[in-house]
Design a protein around this motif. Structure first.
Motif, PDB file in Angstrom:
ATOM      1  N   UNK A  69       0.828  -1.210   0.000  1.00 45.85           N
ATOM      2  CA  UNK A  69       0.000   0.000   0.000  1.00 45.85           C
ATOM      3  C   UNK A  69       0.860   1.257   0.000  1.00 45.85           C
ATOM      4  N   UNK A  70       1.682   1.429   1.024  1.00 47.27           N
ATOM      5  CA  UNK A  70       2.419   2.681   1.162  1.00 47.27           C
ATOM      6  C   UNK A  70       3.621   2.782   0.233  1.00 47.27           C
ATOM      7  N   UNK A  71       4.022   1.667  -0.412  1.00 45.07           N
ATOM      8  CA  UNK A  71       5.125   1.719  -1.370  1.00 45.07           C
ATOM      9  C   UNK A  71       4.638   1.637  -2.811  1.00 45.07           C
ATOM     10  N   UNK A  72       3.336   1.724  -3.029  1.00 45.54           N
ATOM     11  CA  UNK A  72       2.800   1.758  -4.392  1.00 45.54           C
ATOM     12  C   UNK A  72       3.176   3.094  -5.040  1.00 45.54           C
ATOM     13  N   UNK A  73       3.705   3.025  -6.252  1.00 48.69           N
ATOM     14  CA  UNK A  73       4.188   4.229  -6.935  1.00 48.69           C
ATOM     15  C   UNK A  73       3.331   4.572  -8.145  1.00 48.69           C
ATOM     16  N   UNK A  83       3.341   6.884 -11.953  1.00 47.13           N
ATOM     17  CA  UNK A  83       4.263   6.942 -13.084  1.00 47.13           C
ATOM     18  C   UNK A  83       5.444   7.864 -12.802  1.00 47.13           C
ATOM     19  N   UNK A  84       5.266   8.829 -11.911  1.00 49.05           N
ATOM     20  CA  UNK A  84       6.354   9.744 -11.564  1.00 49.05           C
ATOM     21  C   UNK A  84       7.255   9.190 -10.473  1.00 49.05           C
ATOM     22  N   UNK A  85       6.911   8.015  -9.928  1.00 53.11           N
ATOM     23  CA  UNK A  85       7.720   7.424  -8.877  1.00 53.11           C
ATOM     24  C   UNK A  85       7.333   7.849  -7.474  1.00 53.11           C
ATOM     25  N   UNK A  86       6.211   8.568  -7.324  1.00 50.77           N
ATOM     26  CA  UNK A  86       5.779   9.027  -6.006  1.00 50.77           C
ATOM     27  C   UNK A  86       5.053   7.908  -5.267  1.00 50.77           C
ATOM     28  N   UNK A  87       5.354   7.759  -3.969  1.00 53.35           N
ATOM     29  CA  UNK A  87       4.697   6.758  -3.152  1.00 53.35           C
ATOM     30  C   UNK A  87       3.258   7.180  -2.825  1.00 53.35           C
ATOM     31  N   UNK A  88       2.415   6.189  -2.624  1.00 48.79           N
ATOM     32  CA  UNK A  88       1.038   6.451  -2.219  1.00 48.79           C
ATOM     33  C   UNK A  88       0.991   6.731  -0.721  1.00 48.79           C
ATOM     34  N   UNK A  90      -6.072   4.208  -8.486  1.00 50.36           N
ATOM     35  CA  UNK A  90      -6.036   5.460  -9.238  1.00 50.36           C
ATOM     36  C   UNK A  90      -4.621   6.049  -9.226  1.00 50.36           C
ATOM     37  N   UNK A  91      -3.939   5.926  -8.098  1.00 47.42           N
ATOM     38  CA  UNK A  91      -2.589   6.485  -7.964  1.00 47.42           C
ATOM     39  C   UNK A  91      -1.602   5.773  -8.883  1.00 47.42           C
ATOM     40  N   UNK A  92      -1.710   4.454  -8.990  1.00 43.43           N
ATOM     41  CA  UNK A  92      -0.745   3.667  -9.762  1.00 43.43           C
ATOM     42  C   UNK A  92      -1.171   3.422 -11.193  1.00 43.43           C
ATOM     43  N   UNK A  93      -2.372   3.855 -11.558  1.00 45.13           N
ATOM     44  CA  UNK A  93      -2.855   3.572 -12.898  1.00 45.13           C
ATOM     45  C   UNK A  93      -3.253   2.129 -13.095  1.00 45.13           C
ATOM     46  N   UNK A  94      -3.629   1.462 -12.000  1.00 46.10           N
ATOM     47  CA  UNK A  94      -4.076   0.076 -12.080  1.00 46.10           C
ATOM     48  C   UNK A  94      -2.973  -0.948 -11.991  1.00 46.10           C
TER      49      UNK A  94
END
Length: 376
Positions: free
Chosen positions: A308-312, A314-319, A346-350
């Motif tokens: 969860x908290x390490x999901x990135x 496209x820009x490499x930003x963590x969730x 939504x953050x990772x684009x699926x």
């Protein structure tokens, strides 16, 4: 506010739907090119590409039809230019027919390979589902919800684990993440879950449960050979929610800190002292420490793994799970977890690049009873 991005899954489906038209486009394009160019210019490449493309994208029937269509188009144009009876025309038609036959074979090989792969994935996930428990929707005044998402690749499954059970000492929970992938990780999950189920009923303290998990994981790792001896440790959080009172207890062994949600506020329950993951205590001299934090009526405890908290994006930003939960009130843990999954998708684009386990426990609004007099 950033507009929600289109999910990668939706984009992939859109692209696949249009790619399935590619064999037809190749056939029509080849026929048009063949008809409107010099008789000595051949569109053989288009006719052979159409059935091969169909073999990769479509069914057996569509592949056969693409092959027949390619041969028919080639015959029609060769007849139009009067080349159907000479050696060059026969050679070209033989090449198109041969590639069409090969395309049918390729389609069957891909189909059976995919069937085997999907069967392996289903079996592997079924094994993990058999190890992980089906949690009750509620235990006393506590509501419980769990979600698990596997980052499946070539039938490799991960080692996220979770459990919650009612014991004489209160409701005890475990969320953890095994180092490693595949069946070796599932073996460690099996060991950890079995030890936790027994220790949660017998050990009067969370420290005692952690000690039993430690010993079991060290024994499991000692049975391995080579580089695998360095794997098998588990980051985890142990939780105890007494039957009475408005507090809970935590032992954190190198795992992401749980989140406490109450009255629109989100607070991270950071451990008072950092600790090594379960199975690695021999590398340090620290002793487990139990932290006590408030857990009033109407509060929710969120446990999660680093998927969860390490999901990135496209820009490499963590969730950041806390940012999407602050200021919101959820009617129950199920709604909370569904909201989280929507947010991280939504953050990772699926994209799912790591296993993800979520466990939420909510204390119903009402009387909390007397405070538990035992402070373990």
């Amino acid at each position: 506010m950033r507009a929600p991005s289109v999910g990668r899954t939706s984009v992939g489906r859109w692209c696949l739907g249009h790619l399935q038209l590619l064999p037809v486009v190749l056939l029509l394009g080849g026929a048009v090119l063949d008809y409107h160019t010099s008789p000595h210019v051949s569109a053989e490449a288009f006719y052979t590409a159409a059935p091969m493309t169909a073999a990769a994208l479509l069914s057996l029937r569509a592949t056969v039809l693409a092959g027949i269509g390619a041969c028919a188009a080639d015959i029609a144009l060769l007849t139009h230019f009067g080349f159907v009876d000479n050696s060059g025309g026969v050679s070209e038609l033989a090449a198109v027919a041969t590639v069409s036959a090969l395309a049918i074979g390729v389609n069957r090989l891909m189909y059976y390979s995919n069937v085997r792969l999907q069967a392996a994935r289903r079996i592997a996930l079924a094994v993990q589902r058999a190890v992980l428990p089906q949690l009750p929707a509620s235990i006393g005044p506590l509501q419980i919800a769990v979600r698990y998402r596997a980052a499946v690749k070539d039938a490799q499954i991960g080692g996220d684990l979770y459990s919650a059970q009612d014991t004489p000492y209160g409701v005890r929970c475990l969320v953890g993440d095994v180092r490693g992938k595949g069946m070796d990780a599932v073996k460690v999950v099996d060991v950890a879950m079995g030890v936790f189920r027994e220790a949660a009923e017998e050990e009067p303290t969370l420290v005692g449960i952690a000690a039993r998990l430690e010993r079991a994981l060290v024994r499991e790792r000692a049975r391995r050979k080579g580089p695998e001896r360095t794997e098998g440790f588990v980051t985890g959080v142990l939780v105890e929610i007494p039957h009475r009172g408005d507090e809970l207890r935590l032992v954190n062994r190198g795992h992401p800190a749980p989140l406490l949600l109450h009255a629109g506020q989100v607070r991270s329950a950071e451990p008072s002292e950092p600790a090594l993951p379960l199975g690695l205590a021999e590398l340090g001299a620290e002793r487990d420490r139990t932290d006590t934090v408030p857990f009033p009526s109407g509060a929710t405890l969120l446990l999660y793994t680093d998927g969860l908290n390490e999901a990135r994006n496209h820009a490499g930003d963590f969730y950041d799970p806390a940012s999407g939960l602050t200021g919101r009130d959820f009617p129950g843990p199920d709604v909370l977890l569904d909201t989280l999954l929507t947010g991280v998708s939504r953050h990772t684009g699926g994209r799912i690049t790591d296993d993800l386990a979520l466990l939420a426990v909510s204390r119903g609004r009402g009387r909390t009873g007397e405070r538990d007099p035992v402070n373990r």
